[in-house]
Design an enzyme around this catalytic site. Structure first.
Site, PDB file in Angstrom:
ATOM      1  CD  GLN A 272      36.645  46.024  29.503  1.00  0.00           C
ATOM      2  OE1 GLN A 272      35.620  45.444  29.162  1.00  0.00           O
ATOM      3  NE2 GLN A 272      36.706  46.726  30.623  1.00  0.00           N
TER       4      GLN A 272
ATOM      5  CB  THR B   5      48.394  33.993  52.392  1.00  0.00           C
ATOM      6  OG1 THR B   5      49.384  33.912  53.413  1.00  0.00           O
ATOM      7  CG2 THR B   5      47.476  32.778  52.458  1.00  0.00           C
TER       8      THR B   5
ATOM      9  CG  ASN C 219      39.142  50.621  29.355  1.00  0.00           C
ATOM     10  OD1 ASN C 219      40.144  50.598  28.649  1.00  0.00           O
ATOM     11  ND2 ASN C 219      38.935  51.568  30.233  1.00  0.00           N
TER      12      ASN C 219
ATOM     13  CB  CYS D 235      39.188  54.079  36.555  1.00  0.00           C
ATOM     14  SG  CYS D 235      38.857  52.487  35.832  1.00  0.00           S
TER      15      CYS D 235
ATOM     16  N   GLY E 268      43.652  43.166  37.850  1.00  0.00           N
ATOM     17  CA  GLY E 268      44.216  43.480  36.543  1.00  0.00           C
ATOM     18  C   GLY E 268      45.316  44.525  36.697  1.00  0.00           C
TER      19      GLY E 268
HETATM   20  C1  LIG Z   1      39.299  46.927  34.503  1.00  0.00           C
HETATM   21  C2  LIG Z   1      40.502  47.063  33.666  1.00  0.00           C
HETATM   22  C3  LIG Z   1      41.789  47.077  34.244  1.00  0.00           C
HETATM   23  C4  LIG Z   1      42.008  47.062  35.739  1.00  0.00           C
HETATM   24  O1  LIG Z   1      41.595  45.873  36.330  1.00  0.00           O
HETATM   25  P1  LIG Z   1      41.320  45.824  37.915  1.00  0.00           P
HETATM   26  O2  LIG Z   1      41.067  44.371  38.193  1.00  0.00           O
HETATM   27  O3  LIG Z   1      40.149  46.690  38.165  1.00  0.00           O
HETATM   28  O4  LIG Z   1      42.531  46.306  38.593  1.00  0.00           O
HETATM   29  C5  LIG Z   1      42.859  47.173  33.396  1.00  0.00           C
HETATM   30  N1  LIG Z   1      42.706  47.239  32.059  1.00  0.00           N
HETATM   31  C6  LIG Z   1      41.499  47.224  31.476  1.00  0.00           C
HETATM   32  C7  LIG Z   1      41.391  47.280  30.002  1.00  0.00           C
HETATM   33  C8  LIG Z   1      40.355  47.135  32.267  1.00  0.00           C
HETATM   34  O5  LIG Z   1      39.168  47.144  31.671  1.00  0.00           O
END
Ligand SMILES: *Cc1c(COP(=O)(O)O)cnc(C)c1O
Length: 392
Positions: free
Chosen positions: A179, A237, A151, A325, A70
């Site tokens: 989310q 890749t 989130n 995070c 993400g």
């Molecule tokens: C988890 C999350 C991300 C980051 O995604 P990753 O795959 O962990 O890099 C970004 N935005 C929101 C709202 C998230 O919940």
């Protein structure tokens, strides 16, 4: 096994997803760019996944880019659109309650590439004001990036209405939907978005997978250069099993969406009212109804979220404070302070995020232990927040 209530941090991988991925580790492991049957098998798997995802988003397959997370999708959306449109303007509009991937990408452009960023305020429920959004648009605005569902507090933004405003002013609109993948409408035409980010680790798919929808005609530069994979927008890749798993996970989620939303909403509301009925001095963070069906975020006044987590962990209950995070820092959640709540309230916040594996028994168990934990911690706490000052 404990009771896992941290599904917004990440989910388990669905067995149907794992089964779909398996052949691409050991049998069809060819490089999708190779000019032979094994390469072709891998390439076909990617293109089938792309079609599957495009169908769910009501998009065209060439508008779907597979990435490594993400975070990567968000970096590509924000930096890529900014750099490709820099000659037209340098202004980006976002909100204070975005994920760090959005906030830090914007901050980077602000500090290094001359961007001007507007961070929109949110109201007590976490929702932006559409008039403020429209008023903040200038002739230099080239991008709006607003999170679909938060989130930490689960608040859902009015994405389709934001899309209309963006379209009216011909501004590119990205939404971080990480989310929202399992529970919300992802039809990009209904939503009026030009870019949309999803990831696999929040939707019962593999970690380290992501996707960016990019509406055709959107000007964007790659941030990773090399072999030219993914229409030149994401070289390297391809993670074939990851892509296959991501597509299967999204499909599985969206197929059971209605039923599962109903089930989770009932469990969510039982947990909220159960806690509020048995524990004094609590505050529900986020919108009471415009919230994710699996999100419960509650501040327990006078005590620290981390202390509550330790006690819950001892009972085999796995929850979190704010976002995973940022949990290493002792700063209170910026999302909760953005709601206009003081630091003391943010410090006592706990997020329970429900998932497919959770049952009513899990909720009953949390409700059984919660009052005792809070009582014990309050007995040794010197803090006394005046609850009346926090009423809406
Ligand atoms: C988890 C999350 C991300 C980051 O995604 P990753 O795959 O962990 O890099 C970004 N935005 C929101 C709202 C998230 O919940």
């Amino acid at each position: 096994m404990g009771i896992y209530l941290d599904n917004s941090a990440t989910t388990y991988v669905d067995s149907r997803v794992r089964k779909e991925m398996e052949p691409f580790f050991s049998k069809d492991y060819g490089n999708p760019s190779s000019f032979h049957d094994m390469g072709l098998a891998a390439k076909n798997a990617i293109e089938d996944s792309r079609k599957k995802v495009a169908g769910i988003l009501n998009a065209s397959p060439k508008e779907i880019i597979f990435t490594g997370s993400g975070t990567e999708s968000i970096n590509l959306a924000i930096k890529g659109v900014y750099r490709a449109n820099r000659s037209r303007g340098n202004h980006i509009i976002t909100t204070r309650t975005e994920h760090h991937a959005v906030l830090d990408s914007c901050r980077y452009l602000e500090e290094n590439e001359g961007a001007k960023i507007t961070y929109l305020d949110v109201d007590r429920d976490g929702i932006i004001n559409l008039d403020n959004l429209e008023k903040s648009i200038t002739k230099d605005t080239i991008l709006i990036s607003i999170i679909y569902a938060n989130n930490e507090i689960g608040t859902i933004q009015p994405i389709a209405e934001i899309g209309k405003i963006a379209k009216k002013h011909s501004i590119v609109f990205h939404t971080d939907a990480c989310q929202a993948g399992c529970s919300q409408d992802l039809n990009v035409k209904n939503l009026g978005v030009d870019l949309l980010t999803l990831n696999g680790s929040k939707i019962y798919g593999p970690k380290g997978t992501g996707m960016l929808f990019i509406k055709s005609g959107t000007k964007i530069h790659p941030i990773i250069h090399g072999g030219g994979q993914e229409f030149g927008l994401r070289s390297g890749t391809e993670n074939v099993p990851g892509i296959v798993g991501f597509a299967k996970a999204l499909e599985t989620c969206q197929l059971s969406k209605e039923e599962e939303n109903k089930r989770l909403t009932e469990l969510r509301d039982k947990l909220i009212s159960g806690i509020q009925g048995s524990v004094p001095k609590t505050i529900l963070n986020g919108h009471p109804t415009k919230r994710l069906p699996n999100n419960v975020n509650i501040s327990f006044l006078d005590i620290e979220g981390e202390a509550i987590l330790l006690h819950l962990n001892r009972e085999g209950i796995y929850a979190s404070t704010g976002s995973a995070c940022s949990s290493e820092s002792l700063e209170p959640s910026y999302v909760i302070t953005s709601l206009g709540l003081p630091h003391e309230v943010a410090h006592g916040s706990i997020r329970f995020s429900l998932g497919r594996q959770n049952t009513e028994n899990d909720i009953d168990h949390v409700l059984m232990v919660m009052p005792g934990i809070v009582k014990k911690l309050r007995m040794i706490s010197p803090v006394r927040v005046n609850e009346d000052e926090l009423r809406r």
